[in-house]
Design a protein around this motif. Structure first.
Motif, short mmCIF file in Angstrom:
data_model
loop_
_atom_site.label_atom_id
_atom_site.label_comp_id
_atom_site.label_asym_id
_atom_site.label_seq_id
_atom_site.Cartn_x
_atom_site.Cartn_y
_atom_site.Cartn_z
N PHE A 121 136.32 69.81 -27.21
CA PHE A 121 135.40 68.78 -27.67
C PHE A 121 136.02 67.92 -28.79
O PHE A 121 135.79 66.74 -28.86
CB PHE A 121 134.12 69.40 -28.23
N ILE A 122 136.75 68.55 -29.69
CA ILE A 122 137.25 67.84 -30.85
C ILE A 122 138.75 67.62 -30.79
O ILE A 122 139.25 66.58 -31.14
CB ILE A 122 136.92 68.64 -32.14
N TRP A 123 139.48 68.64 -30.32
CA TRP A 123 140.93 68.58 -30.40
C TRP A 123 141.54 68.14 -29.07
O TRP A 123 141.12 68.55 -28.01
CB TRP A 123 141.50 69.95 -30.74
N THR A 144 129.02 61.08 -26.10
CA THR A 144 127.58 61.36 -26.22
C THR A 144 127.18 62.57 -25.37
O THR A 144 126.30 63.33 -25.76
CB THR A 144 126.75 60.14 -25.84
N CYS A 145 127.85 62.76 -24.25
CA CYS A 145 127.57 63.92 -23.42
C CYS A 145 127.96 65.20 -24.14
O CYS A 145 127.23 66.19 -24.11
CB CYS A 145 128.32 63.80 -22.09
N GLU A 146 129.11 65.18 -24.79
CA GLU A 146 129.56 66.35 -25.54
C GLU A 146 128.63 66.65 -26.70
O GLU A 146 128.35 67.81 -27.02
CB GLU A 146 131.00 66.12 -26.02
N SER A 148 125.47 66.16 -26.76
CA SER A 148 124.27 66.80 -26.22
C SER A 148 124.51 68.29 -25.97
O SER A 148 123.61 69.11 -26.14
CB SER A 148 123.81 66.11 -24.93
N HIS A 149 125.74 68.64 -25.60
CA HIS A 149 126.09 70.06 -25.44
C HIS A 149 125.98 70.80 -26.78
O HIS A 149 125.49 71.93 -26.84
CB HIS A 149 127.52 70.20 -24.90
N ILE A 150 126.44 70.16 -27.85
CA ILE A 150 126.41 70.80 -29.16
C ILE A 150 124.97 70.93 -29.64
O ILE A 150 124.60 71.95 -30.24
CB ILE A 150 127.28 70.01 -30.16
N VAL A 151 124.16 69.91 -29.40
CA VAL A 151 122.73 70.02 -29.73
C VAL A 151 122.13 71.23 -29.04
O VAL A 151 121.37 72.01 -29.64
CB VAL A 151 121.98 68.73 -29.33
N ASP A 152 122.48 71.41 -27.78
CA ASP A 152 121.94 72.55 -27.03
C ASP A 152 122.47 73.87 -27.57
O ASP A 152 121.76 74.88 -27.59
CB ASP A 152 122.27 72.40 -25.55
N ASP A 153 123.74 73.89 -28.00
CA ASP A 153 124.28 75.10 -28.63
C ASP A 153 123.45 75.50 -29.85
O ASP A 153 123.13 76.68 -30.04
CB ASP A 153 125.74 74.88 -29.06
N PHE A 154 123.14 74.52 -30.69
CA PHE A 154 122.31 74.80 -31.86
C PHE A 154 120.94 75.33 -31.45
O PHE A 154 120.42 76.28 -32.04
CB PHE A 154 122.14 73.54 -32.71
N ARG A 155 120.35 74.71 -30.45
CA ARG A 155 119.01 75.13 -30.00
C ARG A 155 119.02 76.57 -29.51
O ARG A 155 118.16 77.38 -29.89
CB ARG A 155 118.53 74.19 -28.89
#
Length: 349
Positions: A121-123, A144-146, A148-155
């Motif tokens: 995602f970052i590197w 923006t798709c990535e 949304s994945h991180i938002v879901d990880d937090f959830r």
């Protein structure tokens, strides 16, 4: 409560949403690097139980939201079933003492350790040279798709924390980690809907918090904030007003030690209707002033709580304070610098 007739502000009761606190001395998140293979260990049961009191509020060390959000070895996670199960007896140990326990969840973003994460995602890594030497990874913007994945990880991490028995979660949006990277106009150079204006730079944070509020309820959600922006007052004022709309329980504010006390607390207080927690190297006297002058509702004490497992009692009886040993803060030992700080001697207790 102190034995004299004048109450100590830090030791007065406080109602934080559904939680009835017996005092205002908070144990904040403190990275300890003793969760081997990212799994909380049995020695954490004693560590947290030592620092729990009836009606006291504790926040866990940062727990990674996913297997691609790691900063250093031996930090706990909250993304797997095994990790969730390992947290349960630790949470139970705090509850058995009557404490309220929140899990801090984080994601380091661009300062992730690529050796731990291999984080696509970052590197993006340049091709390794033929001699096998390491190449520093380069950074790229998240799509923006990535995001949304991180938002879901937090959830999902927040849901796991509640299933592990935690009373709520705190989202780490300070300390130069991923959410603060979006806040900070010295770092965020995006030109899309996540960059530029204050509203855009706060968008990712509000998406994360909104998803968690929808999952577990705003009355179980706190957020930790710092001040890294060229116009932190405007940014934090806007963010605080939006967090009020989301029904967030508390804001935990880290104040740099080299700035005047309660500086940023004042404008957050004007825009936020929930509980305000002050943090940043406070001593007992400074904490009492923050409470008595209504700058904050609660005060967190990091190094003091690390070295003094019975800190609220020491404040009550004006007992001597153990000195912390910085060299053992991040030692991997399950006892040294972890559970071996002594409690008060009988003449004080």
């Amino acid at each position: 409560m102190a034995s004299n007739s004048t109450p100590i502000p830090l030791l007065t009761p406080y109602k934080m949403g559904r939680f009835n606190l017996s005092h205002r001395v908070v144990m904040p998140p403190m990275t300890r690097n003793r969760s081997y293979n990212n799994t909380p260990q049995p020695h954490a049961i004693e560590y947290y139980a030592q620092r729990a009191t009836k009606g006291g509020f504790l926040i866990s060390e940062s727990a990674s939201a996913s297997d691609i959000s790691q900063r250093s070895p031996n930090m706990p996670g909250i993304w797997t079933e095994d990790q969730k199960e390992a947290w349960k007896p630790i949470v139970d140990s705090v509850h058995s003492k009557g404490g309220i326990f929140f899990c801090q969840i984080w994601h380091p973003g661009r300062i992730s350790d690529s050796r731990l994460n291999n984080w696509w995602f970052i590197w993006t890594n340049a091709a390794a040279p033929h001699d096998g030497a390491c190449v520093e990874p380069t950074l790229r913007q998240l799509s923006t798709c990535e995001l949304s994945h991180i938002v879901d990880d937090f959830r999902i991490a927040a849901r796991n924390a509640i299933e592990a028995g935690f009373d709520g979660v705190e989202i780490n949006s300070a300390n130069s980690y991923i959410i603060e990277q979006f806040f900070n106009d010295q770092v965020n150079d995006r030109s899309d809907e996540y960059g530029g204006s204050i509203e855009n730079r706060c968008r990712f944070a509000l998406e994360v918090i909104g998803a968690i509020v929808n999952e577990i309820g705003g009355d179980r959600v706190g957020i930790k904030l710092g001040k890294k922006d060229s116009n932190s007052e405007a940014l934090l004022t806007y963010l605080a007003s939006q967090l009020t709309k989301l029904g967030v329980l508390y804001i935990h504010v880290f104040e740099p030690r080299d700035e005047p006390r309660n500086n940023c607390l004042q404008f957050i207080r004007r825009s936020f209707e929930g509980t305000l927690i002050a943090s940043g190297g406070y001593n007992k006297n400074e904490g009492n002033v923050a409470i008595s002058e209504n700058c904050a509702d609660l005060v967190s004490f990091g190094r003091l709580f690390l070295a003094n497992p019975d800190l609220p009692k020491r404040f009550e009886v004006n007992g001597p304070l153990n000195k912390h040993d910085r060299s053992t803060f991040y030692k991997n030992d399950p006892i040294v610098g972890y559970t071996d700080y002594p409690s008060l001697q009988p003449e004080f207790a």
